[in-house]
Design a protein around this motif. Sequence first.
Motif, short mmCIF file in Angstrom:
data_model
loop_
_atom_site.label_atom_id
_atom_site.label_comp_id
_atom_site.label_asym_id
_atom_site.label_seq_id
_atom_site.Cartn_x
_atom_site.Cartn_y
_atom_site.Cartn_z
N LYS A 138 -25.63 5.95 46.81
CA LYS A 138 -26.23 7.41 46.62
C LYS A 138 -27.67 7.23 46.30
N LYS A 139 -28.36 6.22 46.50
CA LYS A 139 -29.92 6.13 46.57
C LYS A 139 -30.17 6.61 45.10
N LEU A 140 -29.66 5.77 44.02
CA LEU A 140 -29.76 6.36 42.60
C LEU A 140 -30.33 5.19 41.84
N GLN A 147 -17.37 -7.96 39.29
CA GLN A 147 -16.96 -6.99 40.29
C GLN A 147 -17.09 -5.46 39.92
N LYS A 148 -17.09 -5.24 38.57
CA LYS A 148 -17.50 -4.00 38.03
C LYS A 148 -18.89 -3.83 38.40
N ASP A 149 -19.84 -4.84 38.07
CA ASP A 149 -21.41 -4.82 38.45
C ASP A 149 -21.47 -4.51 39.91
N ARG A 150 -20.78 -5.13 40.69
CA ARG A 150 -20.91 -5.16 42.10
C ARG A 150 -20.48 -3.58 42.65
N ALA A 151 -19.41 -3.02 42.20
CA ALA A 151 -18.92 -1.78 42.61
C ALA A 151 -20.05 -0.82 41.86
N TRP A 152 -20.59 -0.98 40.81
CA TRP A 152 -21.66 -0.19 40.15
C TRP A 152 -22.78 -0.12 41.16
N ALA A 153 -23.33 -1.10 41.52
CA ALA A 153 -24.49 -1.48 42.31
C ALA A 153 -24.41 -0.93 43.77
N ALA A 154 -23.04 -1.18 44.30
CA ALA A 154 -22.68 -0.52 45.64
C ALA A 154 -22.83 0.99 45.51
N TYR A 155 -22.25 1.48 44.46
CA TYR A 155 -22.38 3.16 44.34
C TYR A 155 -23.73 3.48 44.27
N MET A 156 -24.47 2.69 43.39
CA MET A 156 -26.09 3.18 43.32
C MET A 156 -26.79 3.27 44.57
N ARG A 157 -26.67 2.04 45.38
CA ARG A 157 -27.36 2.02 46.73
C ARG A 157 -26.85 3.08 47.54
N GLY A 166 -30.27 3.23 39.06
CA GLY A 166 -29.05 2.66 38.08
C GLY A 166 -29.43 2.95 36.86
N MET A 167 -30.51 2.70 36.27
CA MET A 167 -30.59 2.79 34.71
C MET A 167 -30.80 4.16 34.49
N LEU A 168 -31.37 4.95 35.33
CA LEU A 168 -31.80 6.36 34.99
C LEU A 168 -30.22 7.23 34.97
N PHE A 169 -29.41 6.89 36.03
CA PHE A 169 -28.15 7.34 36.09
C PHE A 169 -27.23 6.85 34.92
N ALA A 170 -27.56 5.84 34.62
CA ALA A 170 -26.71 5.46 33.41
C ALA A 170 -27.05 5.92 32.26
N ILE A 171 -28.32 6.22 31.87
CA ILE A 171 -28.69 7.07 30.67
C ILE A 171 -28.08 8.49 30.81
N GLN A 172 -28.13 8.92 32.10
CA GLN A 172 -27.88 10.44 32.21
C GLN A 172 -26.11 10.48 31.93
N LEU A 173 -25.44 9.54 32.34
CA LEU A 173 -23.99 9.52 32.30
C LEU A 173 -23.54 9.34 30.80
N ALA A 174 -24.23 8.47 30.35
CA ALA A 174 -23.75 7.85 28.96
C ALA A 174 -24.10 8.50 27.51
N GLU A 175 -25.37 9.23 28.00
CA GLU A 175 -25.83 9.82 26.70
C GLU A 175 -25.53 11.57 26.36
N PRO A 176 -24.61 11.72 25.64
CA PRO A 176 -24.21 13.23 25.84
C PRO A 176 -25.32 14.03 24.81
N ASP A 177 -26.08 13.45 24.13
CA ASP A 177 -27.26 14.37 23.33
C ASP A 177 -28.52 14.61 24.45
N LYS A 178 -28.61 15.60 24.81
CA LYS A 178 -29.78 15.82 25.89
C LYS A 178 -30.97 15.42 25.42
N GLU A 179 -31.36 15.70 24.12
CA GLU A 179 -32.62 15.48 23.56
C GLU A 179 -32.89 14.07 23.46
#
Length: 107
Positions: free
Chosen positions: A60-62, A48-58, A64-77
């Motif tokens: 927002k037309k994002l 259900q976590k995976d489904r919720a994430w996937a539904a949100y990505m669809r 998912g992997m790029l958004f995950a990296i942007q969301l989860a990586e605090p160090d910009k470099e």
Amino acid sequence: MKTIEEYYAIAKDLFLEAHPQLKAGIENLTAEQAVTLGMSREQLQAMQKDRAWAAYMREKKLDGMLFAIQLAEPDKEVMVAAIETYLHDHAAALGMSWEEFCIKNEL
């Protein structure tokens, strides 16, 4: 740099923290509900976590992997390096050169 799987797991948790009603609904799934689907409660919650994430990505037309990296990586470099690595790997998986991939995706 984290693995793709680590970025994904962190991002899903952050996503659920930002959506407390959704998180509560998933946490309230029961073992009985899981058994009817032939899985454990933990498996049902993960699905259900995976489904919720996937539904949100669809929605927002994002990507998912790029958004995950942007969301989860605090160090910009590190984030930029992780995204570049992901995109290079994606191009290779598609059998495209980096130049072809950049042209096709207007990068």
